[in-house]
Design a protein around this motif. Structure first.
Motif, mmCIF file in Angstrom:
data_model
loop_
_atom_site.group_PDB
_atom_site.id
_atom_site.type_symbol
_atom_site.label_atom_id
_atom_site.label_comp_id
_atom_site.label_asym_id
_atom_site.label_seq_id
_atom_site.Cartn_x
_atom_site.Cartn_y
_atom_site.Cartn_z
ATOM 1 N N SER A 1 34.130 34.641 36.388
ATOM 2 C CA SER A 1 33.205 33.999 35.438
ATOM 3 C C SER A 1 33.294 34.614 34.049
ATOM 4 O O SER A 1 33.238 33.915 33.042
ATOM 5 N N ASP A 2 33.440 35.949 34.014
ATOM 6 C CA ASP A 2 33.494 36.659 32.734
ATOM 7 C C ASP A 2 34.923 36.861 32.249
ATOM 8 O O ASP A 2 35.127 37.359 31.140
ATOM 9 N N HIS B 1 27.402 38.434 37.704
ATOM 10 C CA HIS B 1 28.341 37.515 38.352
ATOM 11 C C HIS B 1 29.144 38.242 39.427
ATOM 12 O O HIS B 1 29.412 39.440 39.317
ATOM 13 N N ASN B 2 29.550 37.482 40.452
ATOM 14 C CA ASN B 2 30.357 38.037 41.535
ATOM 15 C C ASN B 2 31.680 38.588 41.009
ATOM 16 O O ASN B 2 32.265 38.027 40.081
ATOM 17 N N VAL B 3 32.142 39.675 41.637
ATOM 18 C CA VAL B 3 33.448 40.229 41.347
ATOM 19 C C VAL B 3 34.216 40.319 42.655
ATOM 20 O O VAL B 3 33.630 40.342 43.736
ATOM 21 N N TRP C 1 38.557 45.450 40.121
ATOM 22 C CA TRP C 1 37.475 44.489 40.301
ATOM 23 C C TRP C 1 37.554 43.466 39.179
ATOM 24 O O TRP C 1 37.570 43.825 38.019
ATOM 25 N N THR D 1 30.216 47.904 38.229
ATOM 26 C CA THR D 1 29.776 46.953 39.241
ATOM 27 C C THR D 1 28.651 47.564 40.069
ATOM 28 O O THR D 1 28.439 48.774 40.044
ATOM 29 N N CYS E 1 36.011 39.829 37.531
ATOM 30 C CA CYS E 1 34.936 38.844 37.459
ATOM 31 C C CYS E 1 35.521 37.575 36.849
ATOM 32 O O CYS E 1 35.818 37.538 35.654
ATOM 33 N N VAL F 1 28.830 42.781 42.332
ATOM 34 C CA VAL F 1 28.645 41.963 41.137
ATOM 35 C C VAL F 1 28.823 42.821 39.888
ATOM 36 O O VAL F 1 28.742 44.046 39.946
ATOM 37 N N SER F 2 29.038 42.154 38.761
ATOM 38 C CA SER F 2 29.102 42.836 37.479
ATOM 39 C C SER F 2 27.716 43.370 37.148
ATOM 40 O O SER F 2 26.732 42.629 37.204
#
Length: 106
Positions: free
Chosen positions: A66-67, A94-96, A62, A76, A64, A88-89
């Motif tokens: 954004s991160d 944030h979406n993963v 998984w 998650t 992320c 998400v995380s």
């Protein structure tokens, strides 16, 4: 706009100046662009590869974006966003996405 090498040269000079200003001493200052660095890394890489410590493989997990972080499934959670289930995380929200990438393993 600077060429990549010019940019790296200016960053290196800035680091050296900062170290000097702070009174930090060093026995040697090696740039990754130096031949001696490249030769040493190549020698070490080949030795580790021959002994099986470095090998081509793939990683699934998984991720992320954004991160900029891979997460375990336990890190998650599934949330409903706009009526749609999304993973998400757990920490950032944030979406993963499940990704697979080829890489060298060690």
């Amino acid at each position: 706009e600077q060429e990549p090498k010019e940019f790296c040269d200016s960053v290196s000079a800035s680091f050296r100046k900062t170290l000097d200003t702070l009174g930090v001493s060093y026995d040697d200052y090696v740039r990754t662009t130096e031949d001696r660095h490249s030769r040493t890394v190549n020698t070490l890489w080949k030795r580790l590869q021959r002994r099986g410590y470095i090998y081509a493989g793939h990683h699934v997990g998984w991720y992320c974006e954004s991160d900029e972080e891979f997460l375990t499934e336990a890190q998650t959670t599934i949330k409903v966003i706009n009526g749609e289930e999304r993973r998400v995380s757990s920490q950032s929200g944030h979406n993963v996405e499940l990704v697979q990438e080829s890489n060298y393993m060690f």
